[in-house]
Write a protein that holds these residues in place. Sequence first.
Motif, PDB file in Angstrom:
ATOM      1  N   THR A 132       0.480  -1.499   0.237  1.00  0.00           N
ATOM      2  CA  THR A 132       0.633   0.093   0.415  1.00  0.00           C
ATOM      3  C   THR A 132       1.252   1.414  -0.184  1.00  0.00           C
ATOM      4  N   VAL A 133       0.836   2.213  -1.070  1.00  0.00           N
ATOM      5  CA  VAL A 133       1.548   3.138  -1.390  1.00  0.00           C
ATOM      6  C   VAL A 133       1.184   4.196  -0.422  1.00  0.00           C
ATOM      7  N   LYS A 134       1.055   5.161   0.446  1.00  0.00           N
ATOM      8  CA  LYS A 134      -0.020   5.824   1.512  1.00  0.00           C
ATOM      9  C   LYS A 134       0.783   7.148   1.517  1.00  0.00           C
ATOM     10  N   HIS A 135       1.821   7.890   0.611  1.00  0.00           N
ATOM     11  CA  HIS A 135       2.265   8.638   0.100  1.00  0.00           C
ATOM     12  C   HIS A 135       3.404   8.852  -0.346  1.00  0.00           C
ATOM     13  N   ALA A 136       3.645   9.630  -2.064  1.00  0.00           N
ATOM     14  CA  ALA A 136       4.683  10.048  -2.467  1.00  0.00           C
ATOM     15  C   ALA A 136       4.196  11.666  -3.003  1.00  0.00           C
ATOM     16  N   ARG A 137       5.777  12.223  -2.767  1.00  0.00           N
ATOM     17  CA  ARG A 137       5.970  13.302  -2.545  1.00  0.00           C
ATOM     18  C   ARG A 137       6.990  13.830  -3.638  1.00  0.00           C
TER      19      ARG A 137
END
Length: 143
Positions: free
Chosen positions: A89-94
């Motif tokens: 599960t990818v929670k956040h990418a920035r």
Amino acid sequence: MTHLAIDERAACPCGRVNAKGKPLAWADCCGRFVDHWDDTPAPDAESLMRSRYSAFVLHDAQYLLDTWHARTRPAHLDFDDGVKWLGLTVKHARTTGADAAEVEFVARSRVQGRGVRQQERSRFTREEGRWVYVDGDVDGDPH
């Protein structure tokens, strides 16, 4: 180095889905990058992170080493055959700079019948047009 095989039409281990919520096939997702590293680098840090997760599932040490920053890359990788990867599960990418990014994710696995949840905030950099994994902060508590 040999690794586990996957049918190009099988659902990608990273769990990415299309606009209709259907899992993407290996060949249309991480397989493009893992199987064609020389010609098709991952376009962004999240895609690289997902393809690295898939490479862990498939025990593809060469891809993992090739996509690891030279400063932090280990000399070799060993895989535990007792680990069964269950999902990502990818929670956040920035984006954190012109050639820098972070991806926070949770990878779930089962080790000798015990559920394990590894949460990591990974750091990536782009060098010569290719994203590479630098390092990450890991929280690997069993659940």
